[in-house]
Scaffold this motif. Structure first.
Motif, PDB file in Angstrom:
ATOM      1  N   UNK A 153       9.510   0.447  10.258  1.00 56.61           N
ATOM      2  CA  UNK A 153       8.087   0.357  10.575  1.00 56.61           C
ATOM      3  C   UNK A 153       7.794  -0.854  11.462  1.00 56.61           C
ATOM      4  N   UNK A 154       8.848  -1.516  11.930  1.00 57.89           N
ATOM      5  CA  UNK A 154       8.747  -2.627  12.881  1.00 57.89           C
ATOM      6  C   UNK A 154       9.911  -2.469  13.847  1.00 57.89           C
ATOM      7  N   UNK A 155       9.758  -2.951  15.096  1.00 60.73           N
ATOM      8  CA  UNK A 155      10.855  -2.805  16.052  1.00 60.73           C
ATOM      9  C   UNK A 155      12.143  -3.488  15.585  1.00 60.73           C
ATOM     10  N   UNK A 156      13.260  -2.944  16.009  1.00 59.86           N
ATOM     11  CA  UNK A 156      14.567  -3.534  15.682  1.00 59.86           C
ATOM     12  C   UNK A 156      15.591  -3.031  16.688  1.00 59.86           C
ATOM     13  N   UNK A 157      16.482  -3.905  17.105  1.00 58.16           N
ATOM     14  CA  UNK A 157      17.645  -3.475  17.881  1.00 58.16           C
ATOM     15  C   UNK A 157      18.894  -3.599  17.013  1.00 58.16           C
ATOM     16  N   UNK A 158      19.206  -4.851  16.608  1.00 55.98           N
ATOM     17  CA  UNK A 158      20.462  -5.122  15.890  1.00 55.98           C
ATOM     18  C   UNK A 158      20.561  -4.423  14.540  1.00 55.98           C
ATOM     19  N   UNK A 159      19.531  -4.590  13.711  1.00 62.85           N
ATOM     20  CA  UNK A 159      19.634  -4.101  12.336  1.00 62.85           C
ATOM     21  C   UNK A 159      19.712  -2.577  12.308  1.00 62.85           C
ATOM     22  N   UNK A 160      18.773  -1.945  12.983  1.00 66.71           N
ATOM     23  CA  UNK A 160      18.758  -0.484  12.932  1.00 66.71           C
ATOM     24  C   UNK A 160      19.997   0.111  13.598  1.00 66.71           C
ATOM     25  N   UNK A 161      20.334  -0.391  14.799  1.00 68.97           N
ATOM     26  CA  UNK A 161      21.479   0.187  15.517  1.00 68.97           C
ATOM     27  C   UNK A 161      22.784  -0.043  14.762  1.00 68.97           C
ATOM     28  N   UNK A 162      22.929  -1.215  14.123  1.00 67.57           N
ATOM     29  CA  UNK A 162      24.202  -1.458  13.423  1.00 67.57           C
ATOM     30  C   UNK A 162      24.280  -0.629  12.149  1.00 67.57           C
ATOM     31  N   UNK A 163      23.153  -0.422  11.455  1.00 62.94           N
ATOM     32  CA  UNK A 163      23.177   0.461  10.288  1.00 62.94           C
ATOM     33  C   UNK A 163      23.487   1.902  10.733  1.00 62.94           C
ATOM     34  N   UNK A 164      22.887   2.331  11.835  1.00 67.44           N
ATOM     35  CA  UNK A 164      23.122   3.704  12.296  1.00 67.44           C
ATOM     36  C   UNK A 164      24.575   3.872  12.768  1.00 67.44           C
ATOM     37  N   UNK A 165      25.054   2.858  13.466  1.00 68.68           N
ATOM     38  CA  UNK A 165      26.459   2.866  13.908  1.00 68.68           C
ATOM     39  C   UNK A 165      27.388   2.888  12.695  1.00 68.68           C
ATOM     40  N   UNK A 166      27.058   2.092  11.691  1.00 69.70           N
ATOM     41  CA  UNK A 166      27.884   2.035  10.468  1.00 69.70           C
ATOM     42  C   UNK A 166      27.908   3.405   9.794  1.00 69.70           C
ATOM     43  N   UNK A 167      26.737   4.040   9.711  1.00 72.71           N
ATOM     44  CA  UNK A 167      26.659   5.354   9.069  1.00 72.71           C
ATOM     45  C   UNK A 167      27.532   6.357   9.829  1.00 72.71           C
ATOM     46  N   UNK A 168      27.465   6.320  11.155  1.00 66.45           N
ATOM     47  CA  UNK A 168      28.257   7.250  11.963  1.00 66.45           C
ATOM     48  C   UNK A 168      29.753   6.961  11.822  1.00 66.45           C
ATOM     49  N   UNK A 169      30.110   5.673  11.783  1.00 67.16           N
ATOM     50  CA  UNK A 169      31.521   5.304  11.602  1.00 67.16           C
ATOM     51  C   UNK A 169      32.061   5.834  10.280  1.00 67.16           C
ATOM     52  N   UNK A 170      31.172   5.897   9.283  1.00 62.85           N
ATOM     53  CA  UNK A 170      31.589   6.370   7.962  1.00 62.85           C
ATOM     54  C   UNK A 170      31.501   7.893   7.855  1.00 62.85           C
ATOM     55  N   UNK A 171      31.110   8.541   8.933  1.00 65.70           N
ATOM     56  CA  UNK A 171      31.036  10.003   8.928  1.00 65.70           C
ATOM     57  C   UNK A 171      29.784  10.541   8.268  1.00 65.70           C
ATOM     58  N   UNK A 172      28.809   9.673   7.976  1.00 66.61           N
ATOM     59  CA  UNK A 172      27.566  10.139   7.350  1.00 66.61           C
ATOM     60  C   UNK A 172      26.662  10.772   8.402  1.00 66.61           C
ATOM     61  N   UNK A 173      25.683  11.543   7.902  1.00 68.73           N
ATOM     62  CA  UNK A 173      24.688  12.096   8.817  1.00 68.73           C
ATOM     63  C   UNK A 173      23.431  11.234   8.750  1.00 68.73           C
ATOM     64  N   UNK A 174      22.734  11.190   9.868  1.00 72.47           N
ATOM     65  CA  UNK A 174      21.627  10.245  10.008  1.00 72.47           C
ATOM     66  C   UNK A 174      20.312  10.960  10.255  1.00 72.47           C
ATOM     67  N   UNK A 175      19.262  10.506   9.603  1.00 75.06           N
ATOM     68  CA  UNK A 175      17.911  10.943   9.978  1.00 75.06           C
ATOM     69  C   UNK A 175      17.089   9.678  10.173  1.00 75.06           C
TER      70      UNK A 175
END
Ligand code: CP
Length: 292
Positions: free
Chosen positions: A42-64
């Motif tokens: 609910x607030x802008x983010x580059x590092x936190x959101x992108x690294x969590x999303x990258x981490x999820x993808x690295x772990x093979x999880x699906x993202x919404x």
């Protein structure tokens, strides 16, 4: 670890040791799973959101990703109701950021684990983990005892400062704060100064913070040029802090206001390493919460 990760003190000393150990040893380990990770920023983010999303993808999880601007919040739904609606869809975990400080009570009966990606001026616990991890990795130690860390900038409104200072203290570091009076966290149990001239001695690390303009009182007016003149970290000031002093900044940097252009590329800058370690730490957190 507790069900929700809201504050840096939610991680015990033994969990901290385990997390840092696996973050070091599993840096390049891909895994596959069917988990669903939901990000709600609910607030802008580059590092936190992108690294969590990258981490999820690295772990093979699906993202919404919850698209706040196209959500029913635009039709008046509250944050609380939106969160319960998302939880009813049963993602495996929700990672969120809010512009307001979270009420811990809200999560007492919340059915889905929630990781706090920053709430108002309160806490940013995963940033604290990656900051501490980066320093421990650099110093090749398991704690920060007798390390002197200077934090320059808006410690009053910074959730990064609030979480990182607690963790640095737990790890034995001695923290010094430097900021103009109106941006200083005077509740911090460490020494604090209003002028570079008052800061003495050598430091092991300096962390620069941006002015959290979005959280300043209306009457608090800070002039960017004047701020840089008095508090901006220039190469000269950085070199005076110690021959081995390393440079950190959680980002986003406001170049020319809190830090001089180009200084982030200094050989003793750990700023890019912080970002890389954010991915390692968040990958391990997700691995823990998704039980994979
Ligand atoms: N440090 C930090 O939280 O950066 P972002 O706002 O880009 O996520």
């Amino acid at each position: 670890m507790l069900k929700h990760f809201l504050n840096i003190n939610d991680v015990s000393d033994s969990d901290l040791g385990r997390l840092f150990f696996t973050a070091r040893s599993n840096k390049n380990l891909p895994l596959s799973n069917n988990c669903v990770v939901m990000t709600c920023f609910f607030e802008p983010s580059t590092r936190t959101r992108m690294s969590f999303e990258m981490a999820a993808l690295r772990l093979g999880a699906r993202l919404i990703n919850f698209d706040v601007l196209c959500s029913s919040m635009k039709k008046g739904e509250t944050w609380e109701e939106s969160m319960h609606t998302l939880a009813a869809l049963s993602p495996d975990i929700i990672i969120g950021r809010t512009s307001f400080n979270l009420e811990t009570n809200f999560f007492a009966h919340f059915p889905i684990s929630y990781i706090n990606g920053g709430d108002g001026s309160n806490e940013h616990p995963t940033q604290a983990l990656l900051d501490a991890f980066t320093l421990l990795e650099h110093f090749k130690t398991d704690d920060l005892s007798r390390r002197r860390i200077l934090i320059i900038g808006d410690s009053k409104h910074s959730r990064v400062a609030h979480s990182s200072i607690k963790l640095f203290r737990r790890l034995g570091a001695n923290v010094t704060l430097l900021a103009p009076r109106e941006l200083l966290d005077i509740d911090c149990p460490f020494e604090h100064f209003n002028s570079f001239k008052e800061v003495e001695g050598q430091f092991d690390a300096v962390m620069v913070l941006r002015i959290q303009k979005e959280r300043l009182d209306r009457e608090c007016k800070i002039d960017d040029t004047e701020y840089f003149y008095h508090y901006g970290l220039s190469l000269e000031r950085f070199l005076n802090l110690g021959k081995k002093c390393v440079l950190m900044h959680p980002g986003p940097m406001n170049i020319g206001i809190d830090i001089e252009t180009g200084l982030y590329e200094h050989p003793r800058s750990l700023i890019r390493r912080q970002v890389q370690n954010g991915l390692s730490i968040r990958t391990e957190l997700l691995r823990h919460y998704l039980q994979i």
